[in-house]
Motif scaffolding. Structure first.
Motif, PDB file in Angstrom:
ATOM      1  N   VAL A  96     -45.924  50.273 -33.709  1.00  0.00           N
ATOM      2  CA  VAL A  96     -45.412  50.380 -35.070  1.00  0.00           C
ATOM      3  C   VAL A  96     -45.153  48.969 -35.584  1.00  0.00           C
ATOM      4  N   THR A  97     -45.444  48.721 -36.856  1.00  0.00           N
ATOM      5  CA  THR A  97     -45.241  47.392 -37.407  1.00  0.00           C
ATOM      6  C   THR A  97     -43.755  47.143 -37.637  1.00  0.00           C
ATOM      7  N   ALA A  98     -43.397  45.862 -37.770  1.00  0.00           N
ATOM      8  CA  ALA A  98     -42.013  45.497 -38.019  1.00  0.00           C
ATOM      9  C   ALA A  98     -41.515  46.093 -39.340  1.00  0.00           C
ATOM     10  N   VAL A  99     -42.393  46.150 -40.343  1.00  0.00           N
ATOM     11  CA  VAL A  99     -42.013  46.707 -41.645  1.00  0.00           C
ATOM     12  C   VAL A  99     -41.731  48.200 -41.526  1.00  0.00           C
ATOM     13  N   GLU A 100     -42.593  48.918 -40.793  1.00  0.00           N
ATOM     14  CA  GLU A 100     -42.413  50.357 -40.615  1.00  0.00           C
ATOM     15  C   GLU A 100     -41.142  50.657 -39.820  1.00  0.00           C
ATOM     16  N   ARG A 101     -40.898  49.846 -38.799  1.00  0.00           N
ATOM     17  CA  ARG A 101     -39.690  50.039 -37.993  1.00  0.00           C
ATOM     18  C   ARG A 101     -38.442  49.790 -38.836  1.00  0.00           C
ATOM     19  N   ARG A 102     -38.469  48.732 -39.645  1.00  0.00           N
ATOM     20  CA  ARG A 102     -37.306  48.400 -40.454  1.00  0.00           C
ATOM     21  C   ARG A 102     -37.025  49.478 -41.506  1.00  0.00           C
ATOM     22  N   ALA A 103     -38.088  50.082 -42.034  1.00  0.00           N
ATOM     23  CA  ALA A 103     -37.902  51.147 -43.026  1.00  0.00           C
ATOM     24  C   ALA A 103     -37.135  52.318 -42.423  1.00  0.00           C
ATOM     25  N   LEU A 104     -37.439  52.664 -41.179  1.00  0.00           N
ATOM     26  CA  LEU A 104     -36.742  53.770 -40.523  1.00  0.00           C
ATOM     27  C   LEU A 104     -35.298  53.382 -40.208  1.00  0.00           C
ATOM     28  N   GLU A 105     -35.081  52.156 -39.734  1.00  0.00           N
ATOM     29  CA  GLU A 105     -33.721  51.679 -39.446  1.00  0.00           C
ATOM     30  C   GLU A 105     -32.873  51.673 -40.716  1.00  0.00           C
ATOM     31  N   ASP A 106     -33.448  51.161 -41.805  1.00  0.00           N
ATOM     32  CA  ASP A 106     -32.706  51.094 -43.070  1.00  0.00           C
ATOM     33  C   ASP A 106     -32.329  52.483 -43.570  1.00  0.00           C
ATOM     34  N   ALA A 107     -33.255  53.435 -43.422  1.00  0.00           N
ATOM     35  CA  ALA A 107     -32.962  54.801 -43.853  1.00  0.00           C
ATOM     36  C   ALA A 107     -31.796  55.385 -43.056  1.00  0.00           C
ATOM     37  N   ALA A 108     -31.772  55.130 -41.743  1.00  0.00           N
ATOM     38  CA  ALA A 108     -30.682  55.645 -40.902  1.00  0.00           C
ATOM     39  C   ALA A 108     -29.353  54.994 -41.256  1.00  0.00           C
ATOM     40  N   ILE A 109     -29.369  53.693 -41.533  1.00  0.00           N
ATOM     41  CA  ILE A 109     -28.133  52.990 -41.888  1.00  0.00           C
ATOM     42  C   ILE A 109     -27.590  53.491 -43.222  1.00  0.00           C
ATOM     43  N   ARG A 110     -28.475  53.686 -44.196  1.00  0.00           N
ATOM     44  CA  ARG A 110     -28.025  54.189 -45.504  1.00  0.00           C
ATOM     45  C   ARG A 110     -27.497  55.618 -45.416  1.00  0.00           C
ATOM     46  N   CYS A 111     -27.906  56.330 -44.373  1.00  0.00           N
ATOM     47  CA  CYS A 111     -27.414  57.704 -44.176  1.00  0.00           C
ATOM     48  C   CYS A 111     -26.124  57.740 -43.372  1.00  0.00           C
ATOM     49  N   GLY A 112     -25.545  56.567 -43.073  1.00  0.00           N
ATOM     50  CA  GLY A 112     -24.230  56.537 -42.458  1.00  0.00           C
ATOM     51  C   GLY A 112     -24.172  56.086 -41.023  1.00  0.00           C
ATOM     52  N   ALA A 113     -25.296  55.639 -40.438  1.00  0.00           N
ATOM     53  CA  ALA A 113     -25.266  55.177 -39.049  1.00  0.00           C
ATOM     54  C   ALA A 113     -24.488  53.870 -38.943  1.00  0.00           C
ATOM     55  N   ARG A 114     -23.634  53.779 -37.921  1.00  0.00           N
ATOM     56  CA  ARG A 114     -22.880  52.547 -37.683  1.00  0.00           C
ATOM     57  C   ARG A 114     -23.753  51.494 -37.006  1.00  0.00           C
ATOM     58  N   ARG A 115     -24.597  51.943 -36.104  1.00  0.00           N
ATOM     59  CA  ARG A 115     -25.512  51.063 -35.383  1.00  0.00           C
ATOM     60  C   ARG A 115     -26.762  51.857 -35.053  1.00  0.00           C
ATOM     61  N   VAL A 116     -27.940  51.226 -35.181  1.00  0.00           N
ATOM     62  CA  VAL A 116     -29.200  51.932 -34.968  1.00  0.00           C
ATOM     63  C   VAL A 116     -29.948  51.304 -33.794  1.00  0.00           C
ATOM     64  N   TYR A 117     -30.317  52.142 -32.836  1.00  0.00           N
ATOM     65  CA  TYR A 117     -31.133  51.727 -31.697  1.00  0.00           C
ATOM     66  C   TYR A 117     -32.503  52.376 -31.843  1.00  0.00           C
ATOM     67  N   VAL A 118     -33.547  51.616 -31.526  1.00  0.00           N
ATOM     68  CA  VAL A 118     -34.912  52.130 -31.635  1.00  0.00           C
ATOM     69  C   VAL A 118     -35.456  52.411 -30.237  1.00  0.00           C
ATOM     70  N   LEU A 119     -36.060  53.574 -30.081  1.00  0.00           N
ATOM     71  CA  LEU A 119     -36.649  53.985 -28.809  1.00  0.00           C
ATOM     72  C   LEU A 119     -38.092  54.397 -29.055  1.00  0.00           C
ATOM     73  N   GLU A 120     -39.005  53.827 -28.275  1.00  0.00           N
ATOM     74  CA  GLU A 120     -40.407  54.203 -28.422  1.00  0.00           C
ATOM     75  C   GLU A 120     -40.597  55.665 -28.020  1.00  0.00           C
ATOM     76  N   GLU A 121     -41.407  56.376 -28.791  1.00  0.00           N
ATOM     77  CA  GLU A 121     -41.594  57.802 -28.548  1.00  0.00           C
ATOM     78  C   GLU A 121     -42.174  58.078 -27.164  1.00  0.00           C
TER      79      GLU A 121
END
Length: 351
Positions: A120-145
């Motif tokens: 996944v590209t850095a831009v695609e990863r950041r889009a998912l992280e940003d969406a989770a943070i805006r939905c109220g996440a305090r901290r976001v960890y990324v795990l490869e599927e």
């Protein structure tokens, strides 16, 4: 508990049950695991939006029921394509809707593990992280599927012995060889169950001059779809719109005919698995002759995958238990024991 005890618990990664979340936001389905409660949500990644106001009309199962049946001003759409976000605003609305249903308290902001395709590209990863943070996440960890699927399938990911997992999702297929808690080789093909459905629609249109809807194509795949000859071939009846007369018409489809329609898609999956094996270090390739390949994801339920890959690649192949929930099960294991499994997560968490 004293103040000092609470501080020590916090440093050890303690969090109240029900606070932390794991989210597998897939192209076809979204699954949410709540710490200490297990998987509490498993619904289609689908929304129905009022185009006049931009308001969310329905999400998940509710939107799926409306598929192909909505008035002109209501649009049903998937906010993800090939495993990545294509509409950030709609994705955020969908996440908010789902998280609001499972969060026990709006006062506590959860730590959240989110799953992403292996490549996944850095831009695609950041889009998912940003969406989770805006939905109220305090901290976001990324795990490869692929890593999440391997953990969820019970593979010894921290062992020196190689494990190989093929995760077949709705929008992508992730293939990875894992050893010593890390991904040695990985490929992500942006082809999955959705492309199989599209191939069925195109094949029926070409062979029978019949137009099918998305739900009908999915039903055909489930009822008679296969990627390898069956001991007893299956037949189903399908109804669609005749393209020459515009009237409803019913035709019979057999599993052999459907297999031919979807072959261009399934051949791509076989080739990406082969390509990962081709670049696997010799020592690990030797391990895979014993441990074999484990299939996960909803796409792995398509009949014949174990036989097809075993024939094409010459290595043992098995289907994981409850394959469609392997990724969220693995992500849930990580969120339940975040301190012990933090090194398996991809990169530093987003605060």
């Amino acid at each position: 508990m004293s103040t000092a005890d609470r501080r020590r618990s916090s440093r050890a990664g303690f969090a109240p049950l029900g606070r932390d979340l794991a989210v597998d936001l897939g192209t076809a389905t979204t699954q949410v695991h709540v710490r200490g409660r297990g998987t509490v949500l498993d619904e289609p990644t689908l929304v129905a939006v009022d185009t006049r106001s931009g308001r969310l009309v329905a999400a998940g199962a509710g939107a799926h029921e409306m598929l192909g049946r909505t008035p002109e001003h209501v649009l049903t759409l998937r906010p993800l394509t090939d495993g990545v976000i294509t509409d950030s605003e709609v994705t955020e609305q969908l996440l908010r809707h789902f998280i609001a249903r499972v969060r026990p308290s709006r006062l506590m902001r959860p730590r959240t593990v989110v799953c992403v395709p292996s490549v996944v590209t850095a831009v695609e990863r950041r889009a998912l992280e940003d969406a989770a943070i805006r939905c109220g996440a305090r901290r976001v960890y990324v795990l490869e599927e692929a890593m999440a699927a391997a953990i969820g399938a019970g593979l010894p990911v921290e062992s020196a012995t190689a494990s190989m997992v093929v995760d077949m999702g709705g929008g992508s297929t992730d293939v990875a060889v894992i050893s010593l808690g890390g991904v040695v080789n990985a490929r992500s093909l942006r082809v999955g169950g959705d492309e199989v459905d599209e191939a069925v629609v195109a094949g029926v249109k070409a062979d029978h001059d019949l137009l099918l809807g998305e739900r009908s194509a999915e039903a055909i795949k489930t009822q008679v779809g296969s990627v390898w000859p069956l001991a007893e071939e299956l037949i189903t009846r399908v109804r669609g719109r005749d393209l020459s007369t515009g009237l409803p018409r019913t035709v019979e489809l057999g599993s052999e005919e459907v297999r031919r329609m979807i072959e261009p898609v399934t051949a791509q999956v076989v080739e990406v698995v082969r390509s990962v094996l081709d670049i696997c270090p010799p020592e690990l390739a030797g391990d895979l002759l014993d441990s074999g390949i484990v299939l996960t994801g909803g796409g792995a339920l398509l009949r014949g995958w174990t036989g097809r890959l075993r024939h094409e690649l010459g290595v043992p192949v098995r289907l994981a238990d409850d394959p469609q929930h392997a990724v969220i099960r693995g992500a849930g294991i990580c969120i339940d024991d975040l301190g012990a499994l933090q090194r398996l997560l991809a990169g530093a968490p987003r605060p």
